[in-house]
Design a protein around this motif. Sequence first.
Motif, PDB file in Angstrom:
ATOM      1  N   ILE A 214       0.864  -1.185   0.000  1.00  0.00           N
ATOM      2  CA  ILE A 214       0.000   0.000   0.000  1.00  0.00           C
ATOM      3  C   ILE A 214       0.896   1.230   0.000  1.00  0.00           C
ATOM      4  O   ILE A 214       1.441   1.635   1.023  1.00  0.00           O
ATOM      5  CB  ILE A 214      -0.939   0.005   1.214  1.00  0.00           C
ATOM      6  CG1 ILE A 214      -1.814  -1.253   1.201  1.00  0.00           C
ATOM      7  CG2 ILE A 214      -1.817   1.256   1.204  1.00  0.00           C
ATOM      8  CD1 ILE A 214      -2.728  -1.380   2.376  1.00  0.00           C
ATOM      9  N   GLY A 215       1.069   1.798  -1.181  1.00  0.00           N
ATOM     10  CA  GLY A 215       1.936   2.951  -1.338  1.00  0.00           C
ATOM     11  C   GLY A 215       1.170   4.261  -1.282  1.00  0.00           C
ATOM     12  O   GLY A 215      -0.036   4.293  -1.037  1.00  0.00           O
ATOM     13  N   SER A 216       1.884   5.339  -1.548  1.00  0.00           N
ATOM     14  CA  SER A 216       1.269   6.666  -1.498  1.00  0.00           C
ATOM     15  C   SER A 216       0.442   6.961  -2.740  1.00  0.00           C
ATOM     16  O   SER A 216      -0.440   7.821  -2.709  1.00  0.00           O
ATOM     17  CB  SER A 216       2.361   7.732  -1.356  1.00  0.00           C
ATOM     18  OG  SER A 216       3.096   7.518  -0.175  1.00  0.00           O
ATOM     19  N   ASN A 217       0.725   6.263  -3.836  1.00  0.00           N
ATOM     20  CA  ASN A 217      -0.013   6.488  -5.075  1.00  0.00           C
ATOM     21  C   ASN A 217      -0.974   5.342  -5.383  1.00  0.00           C
ATOM     22  O   ASN A 217      -2.072   5.568  -5.890  1.00  0.00           O
ATOM     23  CB  ASN A 217       0.957   6.669  -6.241  1.00  0.00           C
ATOM     24  CG  ASN A 217       0.294   7.287  -7.460  1.00  0.00           C
ATOM     25  OD1 ASN A 217      -0.563   8.157  -7.334  1.00  0.00           O
ATOM     26  ND2 ASN A 217       0.662   6.832  -8.637  1.00  0.00           N
ATOM     27  N   ALA A 218      -0.572   4.107  -5.089  1.00  0.00           N
ATOM     28  CA  ALA A 218      -1.400   2.954  -5.456  1.00  0.00           C
ATOM     29  C   ALA A 218      -1.186   1.807  -4.477  1.00  0.00           C
ATOM     30  O   ALA A 218      -0.198   1.763  -3.741  1.00  0.00           O
ATOM     31  CB  ALA A 218      -1.058   2.502  -6.875  1.00  0.00           C
TER      32      ALA A 218
ATOM     33  N   MET B 261       0.967   6.076   4.736  1.00  0.00           N
ATOM     34  CA  MET B 261       0.428   5.501   5.972  1.00  0.00           C
ATOM     35  C   MET B 261       1.339   5.823   7.163  1.00  0.00           C
ATOM     36  O   MET B 261       0.850   5.957   8.298  1.00  0.00           O
ATOM     37  CB  MET B 261       0.259   3.990   5.811  1.00  0.00           C
ATOM     38  CG  MET B 261      -0.735   3.358   6.758  1.00  0.00           C
ATOM     39  SD  MET B 261      -2.447   3.888   6.516  1.00  0.00           S
ATOM     40  CE  MET B 261      -2.952   2.859   5.127  1.00  0.00           C
ATOM     41  N   ARG B 262       2.637   5.976   6.914  1.00  0.00           N
ATOM     42  CA  ARG B 262       3.549   6.369   7.991  1.00  0.00           C
ATOM     43  C   ARG B 262       3.185   7.746   8.526  1.00  0.00           C
ATOM     44  O   ARG B 262       3.301   8.024   9.723  1.00  0.00           O
ATOM     45  CB  ARG B 262       5.006   6.392   7.488  1.00  0.00           C
ATOM     46  CG  ARG B 262       5.652   5.062   7.290  1.00  0.00           C
ATOM     47  CD  ARG B 262       7.176   5.149   7.195  1.00  0.00           C
ATOM     48  NE  ARG B 262       7.680   5.789   5.993  1.00  0.00           N
ATOM     49  CZ  ARG B 262       8.013   5.150   4.875  1.00  0.00           C
ATOM     50  NH1 ARG B 262       7.867   3.835   4.803  1.00  0.00           N
ATOM     51  NH2 ARG B 262       8.493   5.805   3.842  1.00  0.00           N
ATOM     52  N   ASP B 263       2.748   8.633   7.624  1.00  0.00           N
ATOM     53  CA  ASP B 263       2.485  10.028   8.006  1.00  0.00           C
ATOM     54  C   ASP B 263       1.040  10.281   8.428  1.00  0.00           C
ATOM     55  O   ASP B 263       0.741  11.336   8.983  1.00  0.00           O
ATOM     56  CB  ASP B 263       2.813  10.955   6.837  1.00  0.00           C
ATOM     57  CG  ASP B 263       4.313  11.099   6.600  1.00  0.00           C
ATOM     58  OD1 ASP B 263       5.086  10.369   7.258  1.00  0.00           O
ATOM     59  OD2 ASP B 263       4.711  11.925   5.757  1.00  0.00           O
ATOM     60  N   ALA B 264       0.139   9.351   8.158  1.00  0.00           N
ATOM     61  CA  ALA B 264      -1.281   9.573   8.431  1.00  0.00           C
ATOM     62  C   ALA B 264      -1.575   9.466   9.924  1.00  0.00           C
ATOM     63  O   ALA B 264      -1.274   8.460  10.558  1.00  0.00           O
ATOM     64  CB  ALA B 264      -2.129   8.569   7.660  1.00  0.00           C
TER      65      ALA B 264
ATOM     66  N   ILE C 104       5.772   0.034   7.500  1.00  0.00           N
ATOM     67  CA  ILE C 104       7.217  -0.161   7.577  1.00  0.00           C
ATOM     68  C   ILE C 104       7.962   1.170   7.433  1.00  0.00           C
ATOM     69  O   ILE C 104       7.478   2.108   6.808  1.00  0.00           O
ATOM     70  CB  ILE C 104       7.715  -1.161   6.510  1.00  0.00           C
ATOM     71  CG1 ILE C 104       7.374  -0.663   5.103  1.00  0.00           C
ATOM     72  CG2 ILE C 104       7.115  -2.538   6.757  1.00  0.00           C
ATOM     73  CD1 ILE C 104       7.967  -1.530   3.995  1.00  0.00           C
ATOM     74  N   SER C 105       9.145   1.229   8.018  1.00  0.00           N
ATOM     75  CA  SER C 105       9.974   2.431   7.947  1.00  0.00           C
ATOM     76  C   SER C 105      10.588   2.561   6.554  1.00  0.00           C
ATOM     77  O   SER C 105      10.588   1.615   5.758  1.00  0.00           O
ATOM     78  CB  SER C 105      11.096   2.357   8.984  1.00  0.00           C
ATOM     79  OG  SER C 105      12.016   1.326   8.628  1.00  0.00           O
TER      80      SER C 105
END
Length: 301
Positions: free
Chosen positions: A8-12, A87-90, A111-112
């Motif tokens: 699950i990335g930032s774009n797709a 998701m790290r920043d949300a 994940i980091s």
Amino acid sequence: MKLAAIDIGSNAARLLISDVILSNNRRPQFQKINLIRVPLRLGFDVFEKQAISKEKEDMILNTIKAYKSLMDAYGVEHCKAAATSAMRDASNADVILDRIKKETGIGIEVISGDAEASLIYENHIAENLDKNHTYLYIDVGGGSTELTFFANGRLIFKRSFNIGTIRLLKNQVDDFLWGEMKDFVKRETKPYHDLVAIGSGGNINKIFSLSKRKEGKALPLQLLKDYYKEFSSFSVADRIRIYKLREDRADVIVPALFIYVNVMRWAGIEEIYVPKIGLADGLIQHLYDELKEKGKLILTS
């Protein structure tokens, strides 16, 4: 044995399903059965508002439910799921991931950046290339860029920077961060010679496809510069029409090229290989290694 990975990335969001079989030398071969991509575009929420909207939350949940049904249909035995920069920043990531776990049974690990870089390296592409060169993995995503450097048969460094295509589109990358990445790349690669880049991510794969290069051939830096100049001269609508790009590719391909070109230029690299690898491939490799350690593998030759 069928394994799956969800990225699950930032774009797709991507689902990769692979069949793992043993070759004649007893080494595992990962044969891709299916790769499905859904353009969730979480970064457009997160990098501007620091949270995922209710609409996007429902989209994620529906996507994971669909992935679960596909995995069941294919007879997938084990799955590993990971989420990256957005998701790290949300701020509401934990709530959303708890809901997904309760409604689908699928646990997703955030994940980091360093872990993301390591998982790209899990593909071990550089180990099969010319030992006389040193290799810089460049993985450009919507929220971050992961750099992993490989020389003399060993990992030299891995580093993640919050410079990604969606962050650039949202003007969320300041000059200081650019300077930090530039100084790091120049300093850490300076002692080495004959550097070659290995590119991963949907944008560099699209560039490779448009180039009509044969698989296994490298793309020269000058070609990336030419594509950057060419694409920049068109609007997003024109890029969709002329190059037959999806809308969610047409807007991010220019900032992606900007990142690849700059990293290669700073490292003094003249060509980049595009071996069609990504985080999902690394996740499946990592899942295989975990299952092997636990003695849970049942493979056929």
